[in-house]
Design a protein around this motif. Structure first.
Motif, PDB file in Angstrom:
ATOM      1  N   ASN A   1      -7.102  10.503  -8.166  1.00 42.92           N
ATOM      2  CA  ASN A   1      -8.460  10.687  -7.633  1.00 42.92           C
ATOM      3  C   ASN A   1      -8.622  10.009  -6.277  1.00 42.92           C
ATOM      4  N   ARG A   2      -8.095   8.791  -6.132  1.00 43.78           N
ATOM      5  CA  ARG A   2      -8.192   8.077  -4.852  1.00 43.78           C
ATOM      6  C   ARG A   2      -7.397   8.785  -3.769  1.00 43.78           C
ATOM      7  N   VAL A   3      -6.216   9.276  -4.129  1.00 40.40           N
ATOM      8  CA  VAL A   3      -5.388   9.994  -3.150  1.00 40.40           C
ATOM      9  C   VAL A   3      -6.126  11.237  -2.669  1.00 40.40           C
ATOM     10  N   ALA A   4      -6.651  12.019  -3.613  1.00 40.78           N
ATOM     11  CA  ALA A   4      -7.365  13.239  -3.247  1.00 40.78           C
ATOM     12  C   ALA A   4      -8.561  12.918  -2.352  1.00 40.78           C
ATOM     13  N   GLU A   5      -9.323  11.910  -2.729  1.00 37.64           N
ATOM     14  CA  GLU A   5     -10.497  11.525  -1.936  1.00 37.64           C
ATOM     15  C   GLU A   5     -10.088  11.095  -0.532  1.00 37.64           C
ATOM     16  N   GLU A   6      -9.079  10.246  -0.442  1.00 37.35           N
ATOM     17  CA  GLU A   6      -8.618   9.755   0.869  1.00 37.35           C
ATOM     18  C   GLU A   6      -8.072  10.892   1.735  1.00 37.35           C
TER      19      GLU A   6
END
Length: 144
Positions: free
Chosen positions: A61-66
């Motif tokens: 989720n953090r990777v996608a958001e970033e």
């Protein structure tokens, strides 16, 4: 050169490769320019998070958001955070291998002392942390 990382499983006392443990290979390879760009952005975001916050803070989720992508888009290419890290590591190792082979051709005629010095300098250059991984593609080939 393919990387084979061994992970010790303390419960079963068996050692397995990262790929075996996590299905670390990409689900599909990007074909179109926009999907290649998305995968590159996912890889860069993974590197930034790892460097800034560490492995434990890395989530899909953090990777996608970033990266400015949906987590569903990420999962089209990577089944897990381990797959992202494995792809990042493989990309790094492929790049190092390519650059070392290129350097061998350049220093082949130098005296041994100068060639050895150049290889030491190159190793330092290649292992510097570059969170943006400029000039690399997901398939490990160096862009020019």
């Amino acid at each position: 050169m393919r990387v084979m990382l061994r992970i010790h499983n303390s419960r079963t006392k068996k050692s397995r490769t990262l790929a075996q443990r996590t299905r670390a290979s990409a689900r599909k390879q990007p074909i179109q320019a926009r999907s290649k760009h998305m995968v590159e952005m996912l890889m860069r975001a993974t590197a930034r998070i790892l460097i800034r916050d560490g492995y434990d803070a890395l989530t899909t989720n953090r990777v996608a958001e970033e990266a400015g992508a949906s987590v569903g888009s990420l999962y089209q290419y990577f089944p897990s955070k381990e797959a992202l890290v494995a792809a990042l590591l493989q990309d790094h190792l492929d790049s190092i291998s390519l650059q070392m082979r290129q350097e061998v051709a350049r220093v082949a005629t130098l005296p041994v002392e100068r060639a050895a010095r150049r290889f030491i300098e190159l190793m330092f250059e290649l292992h510097r942390v570059d969170p943006e991984r400029r000039g690399h593609r997901h398939d490990g080939a160096r862009e020019r």
